[in-house]
Design a protein around this motif. Structure first.
Motif, PDB file in Angstrom:
ATOM      1  N   LEU A  18     -72.843  -0.244   5.941  1.00  0.00           N
ATOM      2  CA  LEU A  18     -73.531  -1.200   6.819  1.00  0.00           C
ATOM      3  C   LEU A  18     -73.971  -2.416   6.013  1.00  0.00           C
ATOM      4  N   PRO A  19     -73.561  -3.616   6.416  1.00  0.00           N
ATOM      5  CA  PRO A  19     -73.952  -4.823   5.672  1.00  0.00           C
ATOM      6  C   PRO A  19     -75.398  -5.231   5.986  1.00  0.00           C
ATOM      7  N   VAL A  20     -75.864  -6.235   5.321  1.00  0.00           N
ATOM      8  CA  VAL A  20     -77.234  -6.734   5.501  1.00  0.00           C
ATOM      9  C   VAL A  20     -77.446  -7.226   6.932  1.00  0.00           C
ATOM     10  N   SER A  21     -76.415  -7.722   7.572  1.00  0.00           N
ATOM     11  CA  SER A  21     -76.537  -8.236   8.938  1.00  0.00           C
ATOM     12  C   SER A  21     -76.738  -7.135   9.980  1.00  0.00           C
ATOM     13  N   PHE A  22     -76.740  -5.875   9.551  1.00  0.00           N
ATOM     14  CA  PHE A  22     -76.931  -4.761  10.486  1.00  0.00           C
ATOM     15  C   PHE A  22     -78.251  -4.873  11.237  1.00  0.00           C
ATOM     16  N   SER A  23     -79.313  -5.305  10.574  1.00  0.00           N
ATOM     17  CA  SER A  23     -80.626  -5.417  11.221  1.00  0.00           C
ATOM     18  C   SER A  23     -80.593  -6.402  12.386  1.00  0.00           C
ATOM     19  N   ASN A  24     -79.936  -7.539  12.185  1.00  0.00           N
ATOM     20  CA  ASN A  24     -79.823  -8.520  13.273  1.00  0.00           C
ATOM     21  C   ASN A  24     -78.974  -7.976  14.413  1.00  0.00           C
ATOM     22  N   GLU A  25     -77.891  -7.296  14.057  1.00  0.00           N
ATOM     23  CA  GLU A  25     -77.034  -6.725  15.088  1.00  0.00           C
ATOM     24  C   GLU A  25     -77.793  -5.670  15.889  1.00  0.00           C
ATOM     25  N   TYR A  26     -78.648  -4.930  15.210  1.00  0.00           N
ATOM     26  CA  TYR A  26     -79.464  -3.924  15.886  1.00  0.00           C
ATOM     27  C   TYR A  26     -80.398  -4.567  16.911  1.00  0.00           C
ATOM     28  N   ILE A  27     -81.019  -5.680  16.536  1.00  0.00           N
ATOM     29  CA  ILE A  27     -81.928  -6.379  17.450  1.00  0.00           C
ATOM     30  C   ILE A  27     -81.172  -6.884  18.677  1.00  0.00           C
ATOM     31  N   HIS A  28     -79.964  -7.404  18.469  1.00  0.00           N
ATOM     32  CA  HIS A  28     -79.150  -7.880  19.597  1.00  0.00           C
ATOM     33  C   HIS A  28     -78.741  -6.713  20.491  1.00  0.00           C
ATOM     34  N   PHE A  29     -78.391  -5.588  19.886  1.00  0.00           N
ATOM     35  CA  PHE A  29     -78.009  -4.416  20.674  1.00  0.00           C
ATOM     36  C   PHE A  29     -79.196  -3.890  21.481  1.00  0.00           C
TER      37      PHE A  29
END
Length: 117
Positions: A18-29
């Motif tokens: 999981l890359p660093v951008s996972f946190s942002n993707e989680y918020i969008h999901f």
């Protein structure tokens, strides 16, 4: 935001997957899930993954999909392994200490299958 912190912890633990951008993707999901009607919102992890697949959002939420699949593939317990060793302990007694590995394997499999059925 505690959820953002938890997603960051998950990302650090699985940094190769999981890359660093996972946190942002989680918020969008999470925002996407909140927009769904209550009767159509997934209630389980499997339901979330099915929603991503049926909506064809694997390209939109690729790392969420990876994280959900990793979660679903991890065993919740190791009972089957414990049962196998327990069966092996019953089979390999001091009377059978000279039994070859192939025969011991076959006896263990027969015993495990008999117990589970």
């Amino acid at each position: 935001m505690p959820f953002r912190h938890q997603s960051a912890v998950l990302q650090k633990y699985y940094s190769k997957d999981l890359p660093v951008s996972f946190s942002n993707e989680y918020i969008h999901f999470q925002s996407y899930l909140l927009t769904l009607p209550k009767d159509n919102a997934p209630k389980t992890i499997l339901g979330m993954l099915q929603k991503i697949i049926e909506s064809d959002f694997q390209d939109v939420f690729p790392y969420i999909s990876i994280a959900l699949r990793m979660f679903l593939c991890c065993p919740a317990s190791n009972c089957s392994a414990e049962r196998s060793f327990s069966a092996l302990k019953r089979i390999k007694t001091y009377l059978r200490s000279s039994t070859k590995d192939d025969r011991l394997n076959d006896l263990a499999i027969l015993n495990i299958v008999r117990i589970n059925s």
